[in-house]
Design a protein around this motif. Structure first.
Motif, PDB file in Angstrom:
ATOM      1  N   UNK A 165       7.510  41.827  11.908  1.00  0.00           N
ATOM      2  CA  UNK A 165       8.374  42.171  12.901  1.00  0.00           C
ATOM      3  C   UNK A 165       9.847  41.653  12.544  1.00  0.00           C
ATOM      4  N   UNK A 166      10.334  41.544  14.395  1.00  0.00           N
ATOM      5  CA  UNK A 166      11.556  40.699  14.154  1.00  0.00           C
ATOM      6  C   UNK A 166      11.419  39.814  15.179  1.00  0.00           C
ATOM      7  N   UNK A 167      11.685  38.779  15.600  1.00  0.00           N
ATOM      8  CA  UNK A 167      11.495  37.754  17.102  1.00  0.00           C
ATOM      9  C   UNK A 167      13.154  37.179  17.576  1.00  0.00           C
ATOM     10  N   UNK A 168      12.952  37.259  18.648  1.00  0.00           N
ATOM     11  CA  UNK A 168      14.040  36.313  19.944  1.00  0.00           C
ATOM     12  C   UNK A 168      13.024  35.594  20.241  1.00  0.00           C
ATOM     13  N   UNK A 169      13.191  35.061  22.007  1.00  0.00           N
ATOM     14  CA  UNK A 169      12.320  34.345  22.360  1.00  0.00           C
ATOM     15  C   UNK A 169      11.037  34.510  22.290  1.00  0.00           C
ATOM     16  N   UNK A 170      10.679  36.294  21.966  1.00  0.00           N
ATOM     17  CA  UNK A 170       9.691  37.049  21.752  1.00  0.00           C
ATOM     18  C   UNK A 170       9.407  37.978  20.366  1.00  0.00           C
ATOM     19  N   UNK A 172      10.267  40.459  19.829  1.00  0.00           N
ATOM     20  CA  UNK A 172      11.209  42.420  19.700  1.00  0.00           C
ATOM     21  C   UNK A 172      11.312  43.696  19.335  1.00  0.00           C
ATOM     22  N   UNK A 173      11.209  43.566  18.033  1.00  0.00           N
ATOM     23  CA  UNK A 173      10.812  44.681  17.214  1.00  0.00           C
ATOM     24  C   UNK A 173      10.128  45.451  16.193  1.00  0.00           C
ATOM     25  N   UNK A 174       9.453  46.017  15.909  1.00  0.00           N
ATOM     26  CA  UNK A 174       8.590  45.841  14.741  1.00  0.00           C
ATOM     27  C   UNK A 174       9.155  46.982  13.763  1.00  0.00           C
ATOM     28  N   UNK A 187       2.722  68.512   0.968  1.00  0.00           N
ATOM     29  CA  UNK A 187       2.596  67.172  -0.047  1.00  0.00           C
ATOM     30  C   UNK A 187       2.338  65.893   1.049  1.00  0.00           C
ATOM     31  N   UNK A 188       2.299  64.622   0.721  1.00  0.00           N
ATOM     32  CA  UNK A 188       2.455  63.508   1.763  1.00  0.00           C
ATOM     33  C   UNK A 188       3.575  63.177   1.752  1.00  0.00           C
ATOM     34  N   UNK A 189       4.093  62.693   3.089  1.00  0.00           N
ATOM     35  CA  UNK A 189       5.710  62.793   4.264  1.00  0.00           C
ATOM     36  C   UNK A 189       5.402  61.054   4.554  1.00  0.00           C
ATOM     37  N   UNK A 190       6.328  60.358   4.248  1.00  0.00           N
ATOM     38  CA  UNK A 190       6.885  59.083   5.299  1.00  0.00           C
ATOM     39  C   UNK A 190       8.045  58.974   5.732  1.00  0.00           C
ATOM     40  N   UNK A 191       7.999  58.377   6.999  1.00  0.00           N
ATOM     41  CA  UNK A 191       9.740  57.415   7.888  1.00  0.00           C
ATOM     42  C   UNK A 191       8.910  56.221   7.935  1.00  0.00           C
ATOM     43  N   UNK A 192      10.115  55.510   7.364  1.00  0.00           N
ATOM     44  CA  UNK A 192      10.406  53.938   7.970  1.00  0.00           C
ATOM     45  C   UNK A 192      10.760  54.296   9.612  1.00  0.00           C
ATOM     46  N   UNK A 193       9.928  53.693  10.467  1.00  0.00           N
ATOM     47  CA  UNK A 193      10.756  53.520  11.741  1.00  0.00           C
ATOM     48  C   UNK A 193      10.825  51.814  13.024  1.00  0.00           C
ATOM     49  N   UNK A 194      11.721  51.974  13.568  1.00  0.00           N
ATOM     50  CA  UNK A 194      11.622  50.684  13.938  1.00  0.00           C
ATOM     51  C   UNK A 194      10.730  51.202  15.862  1.00  0.00           C
ATOM     52  N   UNK A 195       9.351  50.100  15.433  1.00  0.00           N
ATOM     53  CA  UNK A 195       8.257  50.890  16.734  1.00  0.00           C
ATOM     54  C   UNK A 195       6.982  49.774  16.848  1.00  0.00           C
ATOM     55  N   UNK A 196       7.852  49.496  18.204  1.00  0.00           N
ATOM     56  CA  UNK A 196       8.819  49.471  18.996  1.00  0.00           C
ATOM     57  C   UNK A 196      10.396  49.017  18.750  1.00  0.00           C
TER      58      UNK A 196
END
Length: 205
Positions: A165-170, A172-174, A187-196
């Motif tokens: 997680x990224x934090x500011x006052x609360x 903000x991003x995961x 085959x297995x697939x994957x992505x890394x994303x900001x959610x939210x």
């Protein structure tokens, strides 16, 4: 080498025909899916600690594009969170089956007017699962099983796990790692994303 005018590659053909065989998903998640969308007539499973956010992200583009979505047996569905992920709430209905013996009939009936059906912790007999699968395929709908799958048959399964997680006052991003595998996946697939992401919704890392 460039192809002569009027010729398509296999990838071009798949992309063009897939537009009619799959509901769109947001761009950061599209690479995980063979048709870059949720294929009609298929069952998908979603698990992991970030599974609720992933469900909203998977249906957001389709509802924005005009598809209808039903949340079944999800009394605590975060509709505000769904909206922040881009889900068009005017095309969402919430259904409670009380997990009774009518579960299969209710879900089967929804396929006649609803494009994407999301069910929470499905508990049904093997016979009910087969009947629902038949209706989903016949109507060209999509069923997403969210939470405890309990052996529920799925064509592809997504797992969404929080990296940080990224934090500011609360918060903000995961950062979330999303993987997909199953009999409908080459085959297995994957992505890394900001959610939210800080702006809401999904963003590529």
């Amino acid at each position: 080498m460039a192809l002569p005018t009027g010729f398509d590659t296999a990838a071009d053909l798949l992309a063009r025909t897939g537009e009619h065989r799959a509901f769109p998903v947001v761009a950061p998640l599209a690479p995980m899916l063979p048709l870059r969308g949720l294929e009609r007539g298929r069952f998908y499973g979603v698990t992991g600690d970030a599974s609720a956010s992933l469900v909203y992200a998977l249906v957001a583009a389709a509802t924005a594009d005009g598809a209808w979505c039903a949340f079944v047996d999800m009394p605590h569905a975060g509709l505000r969170a769904a909206h922040e992920h881009g889900v068009a709430l005017q095309r969402v209905v919430c259904i409670d089956t009380d997990r009774s013996s009518s579960w299969g009939r209710v879900v089967g009936a929804l396929t006649e007017g609803i494009d994407i059906i999301v069910v929470r912790d499905p508990v049904c007999s093997a016979a009910d699962a087969r009947r629902v699968a038949s209706r989903v395929k016949a109507q060209g709908a999509v069923l997403i099983a969210h939470g405890n799958l309990s052996g529920f048959p799925v064509d592809a399964q997504f797992t969404a796990r929080t990296n940080s997680w990224s934090f500011g006052a609360c918060a903000t991003e995961r950062t979330v790692r999303v993987t997909a595998e199953g009999r409908r996946m080459p085959g297995a697939r994957g992505v890394t994303v900001l959610l939210p992401s800080a702006a809401g919704g999904v963003a590529s890392v």
